[in-house]
Structure formats: structure tokens, C-alpha cells
Design an enzyme around this catalytic site. Structure first.
Site, PDB file in Angstrom:
ATOM      1  CG  HIS A 136       5.606 -10.099  -4.129  1.00  0.00           C
ATOM      2  ND1 HIS A 136       6.015 -11.272  -4.713  1.00  0.00           N
ATOM      3  CD2 HIS A 136       5.193  -9.636  -3.012  1.00  0.00           C
ATOM      4  CE1 HIS A 136       4.841 -11.759  -3.310  1.00  0.00           C
ATOM      5  NE2 HIS A 136       5.091 -10.571  -2.685  1.00  0.00           N
ATOM      6  CG  ASP A 185       4.835  -6.545  -0.891  1.00  0.00           C
ATOM      7  OD1 ASP A 185       5.574  -7.580  -0.492  1.00  0.00           O
ATOM      8  OD2 ASP A 185       3.885  -6.389  -0.518  1.00  0.00           O
ATOM      9  CG  HIS A 193      11.561  -7.339  -1.221  1.00  0.00           C
ATOM     10  ND1 HIS A 193      11.567  -6.415  -0.295  1.00  0.00           N
ATOM     11  CD2 HIS A 193      10.460  -8.639  -0.917  1.00  0.00           C
ATOM     12  CE1 HIS A 193      10.753  -6.732   0.461  1.00  0.00           C
ATOM     13  NE2 HIS A 193      10.603  -7.543   0.378  1.00  0.00           N
TER      14      HIS A 193
END
Lengths: 409, 257
Positions: free
Chosen positions: A232, A294, A272
Site C-alpha cells: 500500500h 486491504d 487511503h
């Protein structure tokens, strides 16, 4: 029309009236499937004098390779980091439910946990093909515990570790076994990580950099030792700085060994990562972008509190935080939502958005000869999508394993 | 002969496709009684193939009881090469229609014994009862199939070396690299096409005009092999206005009237 029986008795299906993603673009072509694989119809015609047994009208839909999610921590109330008695049925439930999101293969992800958890859970994760029972399991993604305490995100600090004297042996002892492990996320600045990265790479395990305060040269060294993924991007790492871009700098680094590519996961749920940051990453290195969810246990469930490994998290809409804080912890966006959001935010082509969730993760894991494309002889894992990239039906090995019913549920 | 002159490429393609379609429908092909069609490749027939596919998709035309025989194929080119005539026929025609793969015949340019392959092809045509309608084109040098200037007008299916004109014309399909262009091909002979019960030659574009003039207004000559069809009882030349540019006004007026 009957097909030539001398090569294979198996029925041949021809999907017509569709646009397929092949050769990096959507083409007005039919998709032919036999025995779970994509078939070359020209070869069938000339070599076998064969033709289709069934023809299915796709009514103009897009046919794309099935999505591959390499970072998913659970969903529908199931937490892959929690060793419950019915863990196996939990993983079965998730693998079955994510078919409706277009995911045909995935890597169940475990967050930082104590060794006992790995010893209990890993033997219960079997690498297996997908089918009507659910998406295929490619192997586990172990995110931690060898990460940085400063960038723990939602991982439990007390379980975070550095390597003992014999780093690789320490890792083996912690996880118990690497048999069913596909990806390991670690922080490369930890002493001993170089040895570990090399050993893992030798065993065909993908090493990912994440939850780290590494600077660019530490990250580049890790890549030279074999690391190929970034967990990520932007989250749980040092922010981009113009005099030391940190891990983010790998996207445009000139120290990547020839012939290799660094891939990076992006959670494109709109939370995010700011869309502008998503665009910067995409434009800097479009071929390396891998969409991941995720997703956590709360994905697919109503808002409220759920577990994530050793912690409690709270869901509010698409936002998930460690209960009582503002620290982001995983997401509840589904893979198809991520694909749509990515396409909107970057205004990229439909082909690019679809490849970020299929071709790129397949390339990352070195399985693009079988998954992630609709090339001849690949596994027939594919999706029927509307123009707005909503999943209408999911196929694994040529069999329909999920279809949206008339009510759109 | 019949000389059918249409205004432009699209109209010529449509006329030719309609003619083929009607021939097949009138024949009423059925199990054991196939309509045999000879087929060309190249740029010229693309519009015609598109129209035939359209008629098929509309439900007006089925190829279930049609047998096809292609004119030619390169020697030594892998069958799945994008420029092979197998690829051409698959992509531009076969994959869009309902023909039985057992009934689609194309010469194999990679056969271990090329002459045997040619002989077998002639035999297959014979066994199919001969060709009902052979559709062909014309090269800028007046050739039919790969019967280059100098080919015998009574030739049969055989191996031919391609003329430099042809190789140069084909270079554009091989990235402009002359070394990549095949230099030999298997082709039906002039005699083979002359045996068909009916022949239809498609000729469009100004660059074919001189060849058309040589083929129909001058004598029968092995340097312009299409001229052989002056001696065929049922030949139709289908062309657009541009292809008539080198003909005498008198000829054009006669056939248009």
C-alpha cells in the site's frame, strides 16, 4: 456443430457478442473456452476442424480477466489473523463471497501476529484452484511482524519484531513454515533483512516493502536483493520528500536491476490515498500499479465494531479506524469498487483500470502465463462486466460461479 | 463476358456479394449437395466478404452446405503468421460464418511434399464435383491467383516463384522488409480456374485499370493471365469506375448500356 473428437471430447463454449480485453485493449472478438482454458479458435478450426458446442450471447458486455487481490485481511465477519475453530469455513466463506466482487484469485493476508497465530493459521490455508466453491487461493500474504514500530498503522505494537541473530531462521521459526506463503511484507531497514530478502526470493516468495521508515537507498538495496513489491504505497511509510523520496522513490528509481519491475499496491477506495496522490503514482509508473483492497473483516458487513487480528476496528461508511482513534486500518471497499474508483480518479482507459487488478498482480506473482490475461491457453478465469465496470458474472475455469440476479443483488 | 461497372468500391463489393449470395440460395444446397465456391484473398475482396458476413448475420445466408477452395497460400510462412492466407481467411471470413471447418480448403504451404499437396488439392476439387463459382481478383501485372506473367494458360495447381512486382507489392504487409516476404507460393492454375462452371473477377481501383484493359481489350496472352477468361463461357468482371480508366469509351458504354 459437433467438434472433432480426436483431440478432446470436452465441450467447447463460444462467448459471442462481447468485447474482450486482449493485447492490452478491448477488442470485438469472441472468447472460446475448453477444459477450463482459453482456446485458440483459429487453431481449432484449421488443426482440429472443430467448432463450438455451445454459444453464449454476452449481450455486448466486457469480458476481462478475473481480478487478483494480493492483500485482503478478511471480510464478511471473518478475520484471517484470528485463529478460530472454524477458520477453514471462514476462509471458504470469504473466497465464495468475493466472487461477486470479481475476484477469482487472492492471497489471504495476515497482519502482525504472535508466532502461535502463524503456527495455527498457516497450516489451515491451502493453496488451491478456484471454482464454484470460491476464488482460488494463491498463498498467504504475511504482512509483518518484521516491520517498523514507527509505521505500525493498525498493527499491534507488542507483536512487532526485529530479526534475531540468524535472521532467516528467526523468520522461519516465527512463521513455522513457508510452504503456503506467497508474499512477505517487511521493513528493509531492519538489520538482517538483506539476508532474509535473498532467502525468500530464492524460494520464489515475493518480498514486499512496507510499514517502514526506510530511505530510498535502503529501499533500492532491498530491491537489488530481490524485493519486487511495495505494500500500500504512501500508507505506513515515510512521505515523499524531494531530497529523499523514500520508498515512494522506487517508482522512478534508476537503480532497479535490468529486466525487473517494481510493483506497488494501491488501495484506491478514495480514503487511503487522495486521488491526486493516486494520479501522481499512476503517471510516474503506470505499469507497476497493482490494485489491492486491504479489506478487513468488516468488509461486506454493516457499520460498527469488528476485530482485526489483535485489535478492534470501527467502520463508518467506507472509513475504518482503530476503535477510538483516527488511525486508518484496512478498508471495506470491494475490489470492483476499487477498479471503478481508480478509473474515475485517474481518467485512465477501461483497459488500464482492468489490468491494474488482473494483469499486474499476475505479473507481480510471476503467473501471467496462466492468470491475469485472456490469452490462449490461460486459465479461463474471467468476468462479464457492464460498461460502468460493474460485475455481471464471474467465471472460473470456464464455469459460471456467480451471476448477478435480476434484482442486481 | 459480362462487365459490370459500379460507381465505387463499396457498390462493387455489395454487387459481388449479392451475386454470390443469390447463387448460393438459388442452388438450394443441402446435405450431400454442396455449393462449391472458389475464394480469393487480398485487399479487393474485403468489402465483399464484409457484406457476405452481414447477410449471414441477418439470417439471410448460411454457409452450412458450402464448400470453399482458396486460390493460394504462401510457402514456408507459419500457418498462424498474421499475413498467411489461413489467418486472412479466418479473421476476415471463416470466424464470422457457420461454415463447417471440414469444408474450408486452403493449400498448406508447409506441407512436406508441396507437389503432392497441390495434386491432392486438385483431387479434392474433383471429388467435390468441381467449382460452381470461382471468385478471383487481378494483380497489377494481370495475374490471377499467383499465376504470374508467363504462366501457362492451361496450368494446374502447383508451386510458383513470385514475380518481383508481387514481392514489392507485398512488402507493405511485412514491415516493408523485403527479406521477410515469402518468395514462393502454392497456387491454383489458370486451367484450374477455367474448369469452374462460372468465374467472377473483382477489379477495383485505378491501379488495376491497365491490367483490366490488357485482360479484356487485348488478346489472350500468358503475360496477362486473366486474359484466359475471354475463352470461358461464363465470366463476370465486376469493377468500379476507377478500374475502367484505361478502357475504350466504346467498351464502357456498351456494357453500361
Amino acid at each position: 456443430m459437433p467438434s472433432n473428437k480426436s483431440v478432446s471430447d470436452a465441450p467447447i463454449a463460444q462467448f459471442t457478442n462481447c468485447r474482450i480485453l486482449r493485447g492490452r485493449r478491448l477488442q470485438r472478438e469472441d472468447l472460446w473456452v475448453r477444459e477450463g482454458k482459453i482456446l485458440n479458435p483459429e487453431k481449432l478450426f484449421f488443426d482440429e476442424k472443430g467448432s463450438a458446442d455451445i454459444q453464449l450471447d454476452c449481450k455486448g458486455s466486457i469480458l476481462a480477466p478475473g481480478f487478483i487481490d494480493v492483500q485482503i485481511n478478511g471480510g464478511f465477519g471473518v478475520d484471517f489473523s484470528l485463529p478460530t475453530d472454524d477458520f477453514k469455513s471462514g476462509i471458504d466463506l470469504v473466497s465464495q463471497k468475493i466472487l461477486s466482487h470479481g475476484v477469482t484469485s487472492f492471497c489471504p493476508t495476515l497482519v502482525t501476529s504472535p508466532p502461535t497465530v502463524y503456527h495455527q493459521i498457516l497450516p489451515q490455508i491451502s493453496v488451491r484452484n478456484g471454482g464454484a466453491h470460491g476464488a482460488g487461493i494463491l498463498g498467504a500474504h504475511l504482512e509483518g511482524p518484521f516491520i517498523s514500530k514507527e509505521k505500525k498503522g493498525a498493527h499491534p505494537e507488542h507483536c512487532i519484531r526485529t530479526f534475531k541473530e540468524n535472521a532467516f531462521q528467526d523468520l522461519l521459526a516465527t512463521y513455522g513454515s513457508l510452504d503456503r506463503v506467497r508474499i512477505v511484507t517487511l521493513a528493509p531497514e531492519i538489520k538482517g533483512s538483506s539476508e532474509v530478502i535473498q532467502e525468500l526470493t530464492k524460494r520464489g516468495i515475493c518480498v514486499s516493502l512496507g510499514h517502514s521508515v526506510a530511505n530510498l537507498s535502503q529501499a533500492e538495496e532491498a530491491v537489488q536483493h530481490g524485493a519486487t513489491f511495495i505494500t500500500h504505497l504512501f500508507n505506513a511509510m515515510l512521505p515523499f520528500h524531494h531530497r529523499d523520496p523514500g520508498i515512494v522513490g522506487l517508482l522512478t528509481s534508476d537503480k532497479i536491476p535490468a529486466g525487473r519491475r517494481v510493483f506497488y499496491g494501491m488501495i484506491s477506495d478514495g480514503i487511503h490515498t487522495n486521488p491526486a496522490a493516486l494520479r501522481i503514482a499512476h503517471r510516474a509508473h503506470p505499469k507497476g500499479l497493482v490494485l489491492v483492497t486491504d479489506a478487513i473483516a468488516g468488509m461486506g458487513l454493516a457499520p460498527g465494531r469488528h476485530t482485526l487480528g489483535q485489535q478492534m476496528v470501527e467502520i463508518d461508511g467506507l472509513n475504518t479506524y482503530i476503535a477510538g482513534t483516527k488511525t486508518l486500518s484496512g478498508s471495506v471497499a470491494t475490489m470492483d469498487m476499487c477498479v471503478r474508483h481508480f478509473q474515475e480518479a485517474t481518467a485512465c482507459s477501461v483497459e488500464t483500470a482492468l489490468e491494474a487488478a488482473s494483469l499486474h498482480p499476475a505479473q507481480l506473482l510471476g503467473i501471467e502465463d496462466k492468470k491475469g490475461t485472456l490469452n490462449y491457453d490461460s486459465d479461463a478465469d474471467f468476468l462479464m462486466l457492464s460498461d460502468s465496470l460493474h460485475v455481471q458474472a464471474t467465471y472460473i475455469a470456464g464455469e459460471e460461479v456467480w451471476r448477478q440476479d435480476a434484482l442486481g443483488m | 463476358m459480362r462487365l459490370v461497372i459500379l460507381e465505387d468500391y463499396d457498390q462493387a463489393s455489395e454487387w459481388a456479394a449479392k451475386y454470390i449470395c443469390n447463387r448460393i440460395i438459388q442452388f438450394k444446397p443441402s446435405q450431400g449437395r454442396y455449393f462449391t465456391l472458389g475464394l480469393p484473398t487480398g485487399n479487393t475482396p474485403l468489402g465483399c466478404y464484409r457484406k457476405l458476413i452481414e447477410y449471414h448475420k441477418n439470417g439471410d445466408l448460411s454457409f452450412k452446405y458450402v464448400k470453399t477452395f482458396n486460390m493460394d497460400e504462401y510457402v514456408g510462412l507459419p500457418r498462424n503468421h498474421p499475413e498467411s492466407y489461413h489467418s486472412y481467411m479466418w479473421n476476415n471470413f471463416f470466424k464470422h460464418i457457420d461454415i463447417d471447418p471440414n469444408n474450408a480448403h486452403i493449400l498448406d504451404g508447409n506441407a512436406p511434399d508441396l507437389q503432392a499437396e497441390c495434386d491432392a488439392f486438385e483431387k479434392k476439387i474433383e471429388e467435390a464435383g468441381g467449382i460452381d463459382l470461382f471468385v478471383g481478383g487481378i494483380g497489377p501485372d494481370g495475374h490471377i491467383a499467383f499465376n504470374e506473367p508467363g504462366s501457362s494458360l492451361s496450368s494446374r495447381t502447383r508451386l510458383k516463384t513470385l514475380a518481383m512486382d508481387t514481392i514489392l507489392a507485398n512488402a507493405k504487409y511485412f514491415d516493408g522488409d523485403l527479406s521477410k516476404v515469402p518468395t514462393m507460393a502454392l497456387t491454383v492454375g489458370v486451367g484450374t480456374v477455367m474448369d469452374a462452371r462460372e468465374v467472377m473477377i473483382l477489379i477495383t481501383g485505378a491501379h488495376k485499370a491497365f491490367a483490366l484493359y490488357k485482360a479484356i481489350e487485348e488478346g489472350v496472352n500468358h503475360m496477362w493471365t486473366v486474359s484466359a477468361f475471354q475463352q470461358h463461357p461464363r465470366t463476370i468482371f465486376v469493377c468500379d469506375e476507377d478500374a475502367t480508366l484505361e478502357l475504350r469509351v466504346k467498351t464502357v458504354k456498351y456494357f453500361k448500356g
